[in-house]
Write an enzyme that holds these catalytic residues in place. Structure first.
Site, PDB file in Angstrom:
ATOM      1  N   GLY A 215      37.327  20.494  12.582  1.00  0.00           N
ATOM      2  CA  GLY A 215      36.295  20.217  13.561  1.00  0.00           C
ATOM      3  C   GLY A 215      35.003  20.950  13.230  1.00  0.00           C
ATOM      4  O   GLY A 215      34.642  21.115  12.064  1.00  0.00           O
ATOM      5  N   SER A 216      34.352  21.457  14.275  1.00  0.00           N
ATOM      6  CA  SER A 216      33.010  22.027  14.100  1.00  0.00           C
ATOM      7  C   SER A 216      32.992  23.277  13.232  1.00  0.00           C
ATOM      8  O   SER A 216      31.937  23.644  12.712  1.00  0.00           O
ATOM      9  CB  SER A 216      32.420  22.355  15.462  1.00  0.00           C
ATOM     10  N   THR A 217      34.155  23.945  13.075  1.00  0.00           N
ATOM     11  CA  THR A 217      34.120  25.136  12.216  1.00  0.00           C
ATOM     12  C   THR A 217      33.771  24.749  10.783  1.00  0.00           C
ATOM     13  O   THR A 217      33.266  25.568  10.027  1.00  0.00           O
ATOM     14  CB  THR A 217      35.480  25.871  12.217  1.00  0.00           C
ATOM     15  N   PHE A 218      34.018  23.467  10.434  1.00  0.00           N
ATOM     16  CA  PHE A 218      33.695  23.033   9.080  1.00  0.00           C
ATOM     17  C   PHE A 218      32.192  22.951   8.875  1.00  0.00           C
ATOM     18  O   PHE A 218      31.715  22.889   7.733  1.00  0.00           O
ATOM     19  CB  PHE A 218      34.346  21.674   8.799  1.00  0.00           C
ATOM     20  N   LYS A 219      31.444  22.989   9.973  1.00  0.00           N
ATOM     21  CA  LYS A 219      29.980  22.931   9.844  1.00  0.00           C
ATOM     22  C   LYS A 219      29.448  24.128   9.046  1.00  0.00           C
ATOM     23  O   LYS A 219      28.338  24.052   8.503  1.00  0.00           O
ATOM     24  CB  LYS A 219      29.335  22.863  11.228  1.00  0.00           C
TER      25      LYS A 219
END
Lengths: 489, 475
Positions: A215-219
């Site tokens: 999810g957003s941690t991959f940003k």
């Protein structure tokens, strides 16, 4: 008659020679082959004849041995089984070994030739060596903090020391007592069937063996690719991203949970976790740049051993642009182990350098003499120091002003990123809550710890499952223990 | 030992002509070797206890005293009535018997409910008692020649006896009397050997030279060969009925060897091997029990591949392989995995695993020594019966060791048989002690100095003096 007696004696001598030659065949030529026959019970008997070497955490053993009095003499015991099960694994007389018990089996069971100066002598005299001890890099208090933080929820925590790659915490819940599998017999079979059939899959090591959509941690990775490639040079400059963003080549419109994402600068987009900005960045950077950056962080590496094998985290390398856009925000086929996401946070904290993670600090023989030190593999530069510096700013901002406020620690610089990953068909599965972070002392330079937490509790309220809500406090507790003890402890 | 010769020489009247070079009696050597044999056995006993319980076993002193006492009594009997006997026979037998007791004591630790060592020690005592009795009472081996047919009848009776008793483990070879199991076939081996030797000694000239030549082979006349073939056929028939292939193989081997030695005709060996080959092929294919043994020998690990787990032979091979060069040490092997018959037929596997190839080689050489001393005695005797008996009594243990050791080590198909002296089994131990007694008697005869021209003053046989001359000089 005398001649005939002599002939008979010669014949007897031939019989003697035949017996001796045959004895040499069985006892010298075939000894290895017969000894290795799976039906030869001597192998397991010898294996359990002496107490197995111990796995140590901070110098104290977390495993032991119990004299069962049976033919397979010593059985494995665990002093704090469920807490350390994701580290040690199990050592069963019936079902083999797993994790560290498997990876370091040669040392623990004593067959490793490094345990003696003269292996040939032990082979000649058929001596079974006592097993050596495996000293882990685990920090007991951090491990306990993570285990307590997860409580009854399903999830995992991985924490590493960014500069060295020492794995400080490895927790997976729900856990199990590996000691119930140690022996042999009906009770062990029963326990094995029960554990394998359990709906909550307690024997799954979620920190190493399970991959989740990040999810957003991959940003963090997408931002690193954008900064490193020069696509974004100023994190406070506007990105002219539309809201909603139409995925390239499709009519699908991607929206945001956050407000003010249109045309938002990277700093705000990161703090508010704007999907539109990062999906568009990913699509514009292109598959090659994104895949290369992900690979440098450790994705798509199926050879990582700590020394237990780690499931490879994946970033798809054959996608269209719409899929790439979704992958850039940690959806589609992107999947990561908690350890992998801890490595991502560690790269940011460590000035862009990745120290490969490891779990075994050193190996000693039964007398405490060092046999081998940890792997100490060379670190590699994943992103430049300047990019790392900017990423640190972005992550600090999340904790100071954004969704990661519940991870903040007084007097400590903390950077983090929350994530809420959709999964299942049409995203109807319960979302996973992610939080990745790192911490260093306020005026310090060296990062103390990098942590990744994932919580996959299906029982929780959907609104409450967010990285900031349920995962960040766990990361905070782990970081607090790390900072309290200072870096490198 | 030169003292012995000197003392004996000075004991002679001065006017007699210088005698032939005297063989030293070597009774002192025998005593020293006996002390060594008992010490080795006691050490083995102690090592077993130390390795398994880290303490000396309780009965070590009693065991040592018992074995030592038996050895001493046997030695005294030899010193008294067979002063020129081969000094290697008795110590070798005592050492083998002692090692057997050590191994059985060691394997008793694996079977808490079944202690075989005390019984074995009891049977060893019986064996040594019989040894002493034979040495004391049998003044001259040629007496036996007179009782050839009595021996034959007795042997047949003994072999037939188990038919009346129920089969144990598929073989009808046991007689149960007052709680004791006896294998009469064991005793029959000695008796039948005596008969073969006596009969062939009386008829060897006829066997060798009378008869027709057929296809280049000198066949003896039927009336000479008739009785012996009849006896042999009956004994083999009884054994096949009792399913004891090993013993019938042994009889056949001894029969062929003695026939060859008596007649000097290699044709007998050819006929013997041919008969053995036909018999083995027939039994191996027709008789299911034997057929499975042959299958097992060809594919010892077939059971593992079929999921039945390792068979006894596979377990035995695993045990030998686990021993390697030096072995695991007494008490530290796992030959108990063999299970059934580990103390009897498979006792060699324990020896091989715990003492290694080194120990096993030493053991085979001990047996070889025994056999070689038997041949030595046979060569030194000038009467055909004695020579044939010596050869027979040497071939008996030689074949027995080869058949059982080769069987448990995968060299030849396995046939159940006791390892002489080593294996659990009272009848076997007692029989072996009788064999040793007869060999001692034969070797004493062979080594007793005989003057070139018999003079009445020098005659020792057939009326030996009540006490051996120059008793003290041997010390």
């Amino acid at each position: 008659m005398i001649r005939c007696i002599r002939h008979t004696a010669a014949f007897s001598f031939l019989l003697l020679v035949a017996l001796l030659v045959n004895a040499a065949r069985v006892q010298v030529v075939e000894t290895e082959r017969y000894g290795a026959n799976p039906a030869n019970r001597r192998v397991p008997i010898a294996r359990y004849e002496k107490p197995r070497g111990a796995v140590l955490v901070e110098g104290s053993p977390v495993t032991g041995s119990r004299d069962s009095g049976g033919r397979l003499r010593y059985e494995r015991t665990y002093t704090d089984g469920p807490l350390y099960a994701p580290v040690t694994g199990f050592s069963s007389q019936t079902y083999g070994t797993s994790l560290l018990e498997r990876a370091e089996d040669g040392i623990l069971s004593g067959v490793d030739d490094r345990l003696t100066a003269f292996p040939w002598w032990d082979r000649l005299t058929r001596t079974h060596r006592r097993g050596g001890d495996v000293h882990t890099t685990i920090n007991a208090r951090m491990q306990r903090a993570a285990f307590a933080g997860l409580g009854g929820k399903k999830g995992a925590v991985a924490a590493v020391e960014p500069r060295t790659g020492r794995i400080l915490t490895l927790v997976s819940t729900p856990s199990y007592e590996p000691g119930v599998l140690s022996g042999n017999g009906a009770a062990v079979d029963e326990a094995w069937r029960g554990l394998n059939g359990a709906a909550r899959r307690p024997m799954l090591n979620r920190a190493l063996q399970e991959t989740y959509p990040p999810g957003s941690t991959f940003k963090v990775v997408t931002a690193a690719a954008a900064l490193e490639s020069g696509r974004v040079t100023d994190i406070d400059a506007r990105t002219d991203a539309p809201d909603p963003y139409t995925l390239p080549g499709t009519a699908t419109r991607l929206g945001n949970a956050a407000k003010d994402c249109e045309d938002a600068p990277l700093r705000y987009a990161f703090r508010a976790s704007c999907n539109t900005v990062f999906a568009r960045l990913g699509a514009e950077l292109g598959l090659r740049t994104m895949a290369a950056t992900a690979r440098r962080f450790g994705f798509n590496d199926d050879r990582l051993r700590i020394p237990s094998p780690v499931a490879p985290s994946t970033f798809d390398t054959r996608m269209d642009r719409a899929q790439l856009a979704l992958s850039a925000i940690g959806q589609y086929d992107t999947a990561a182990t908690p350890l992998q996401m801890a490595m991502v946070a560690a790269v940011v904290a460590n000035g862009g350098q990745l120290a490969p993670p490891y779990l075994v600090d050193k190996v000693t023989d039964a007398g405490g003499v060092m046999v081998a030190a940890g792997p100490h593999r060379p670190t590699r530069q994943v992103v430049g120091p300047a990019t790392a510096q900017q990423l640190q700013e972005l992550m600090i901002d999340v904790v100071e002003h954004g969704s990661g406020r519940r991870a903040a620690l007084k007097g400590v610089t903390v950077g983090g990123k929350t994530g809420t990953a959709q999964h299942g068909v049409r995203n109807e599965g319960m979302p996973y809550a992610w939080f990745i972070s790192w911490a260093r002392e306020k005026d310090g330079y060296e990062p103390a710890v990098a942590v990744a937490v994932v919580v996959e509790d299906a029982a929780a309220d959907r609104a409450d499952i967010s990285g900031g809500g349920s995962a960040a406090p766990i990361a905070r507790a782990v970081m607090a223990e790390a900072v309290r003890q200072g870096p490198g402890r | 030992m030169t003292a012995t010769a000197g003392a004996a020489a000075t004991a002679r009247p001065a006017d007699t002509p210088p005698p032939l070079p005297l063989l030293p009696r070597r009774r002192g050597v025998e005593l020293a070797l006996l002390v060594g044999a008992v010490l080795i056995s006691v050490c083995g006993y102690a090592v077993v206890g130390l390795a398994t319980h880290h303490a000396l076993p309780g009965g070590a002193v009693r065991y040592g005293a018992g074995l030592g006492g038996l050895a001493l009594l046997a030695h005294l009997a030899v010193r008294l009535r067979a002063p020129y006997a081969d000094p290697l026979l008795l110590p070798t037998a005592v050492l083998l018997n002692g090692l057997g007791l050590v191994l059985i004591f060691r394997l008793d630790l694996e079977t808490p409910g079944d202690h075989a060592a005390p019984t074995q020690l009891m049977w060893s005592t019986v064996g040594v008692t019989l040894f002493i009795a034979v040495v004391l009472l049998l003044g001259d081996h040629r007496v036996l020649q007179r009782y050839a047919y009595v021996c034959a009848a007795l042997a047949l009776l003994l072999m037939a006896a188990p038919i009346l008793f129920p089969a144990v483990n598929g073989a009808k070879i046991w007689v149960r009397v007052a709680g004791f199991s006896i294998q009469p076939g064991e005793f029959a081996k000695v008796l039948i050997t005596v008969f073969f030797a006596a009969y062939l000694a009386a008829n060897h000239t006829a066997l060798a030279h009378v008869g027709r030549r057929v296809m280049g082979l000198q066949l003896p006349a039927g009336r000479v060969l008739g009785p012996i073939v009849a006896i042999w056929l009956i004994s083999v028939a009884v054994l096949v009925l009792e399913r004891d292939l090993g013993t019938s193989l042994l009889f056949f081997g001894v029969f062929v060897v003695l026939l060859y030695v008596a007649t000097g005709r290699t044709g007998w060996i050819a006929v013997g091997l041919l008969l053995a080959g036909v018999g083995a092929a027939a039994v191996g294919t027709l008789e299911p029990h034997v057929h499975s043994r042959v299958e097992d020998w060809q594919h010892p690990f077939a059971g593992i591949a079929e999921g039945r787990g390792p068979g006894q032979l596979a377990q035995s091979l695993f045990a030998f392989a686990a021993g390697g060069m030096l072995g695991t040490g007494l008490g530290q092997g796992h030959s108990a995995l063999i299970g059934f018959a580990m103390k009897s037929d498979f006792i060699l596997a324990t020896f091989g695993e715990e003492l290694g190839l080194a120990g096993l080689t030493a053991l085979f050489l001990l047996y070889a020594l025994l056999v070689a001393r038997g041949y030595r005695a046979a060569l030194g005797l000038d009467d055909p019966f004695g020579s044939l008996l010596g050869v027979g009594l040497a071939v008996l243990p030689a074949l027995q060791v080869f058949v059982i050791a080769g069987g448990v080590m995968g060299l030849i198909p396995l046939t159940g048989m006791a390892m002489p002296f080593l294996a659990q089994g009272g009848s076997s131990v007692v029989t072996n002690w009788i064999i040793i007694a007869l060999l001692v008697r034969l070797s004493d005869r062979a080594r007793t100095p005989r003057p070139a021209t018999p003079a009445p003053a020098d005659r020792r046989r057939p009326a030996p003096p009540p006490t051996a001359p120059a008793q003290g000089a041997g010390r």
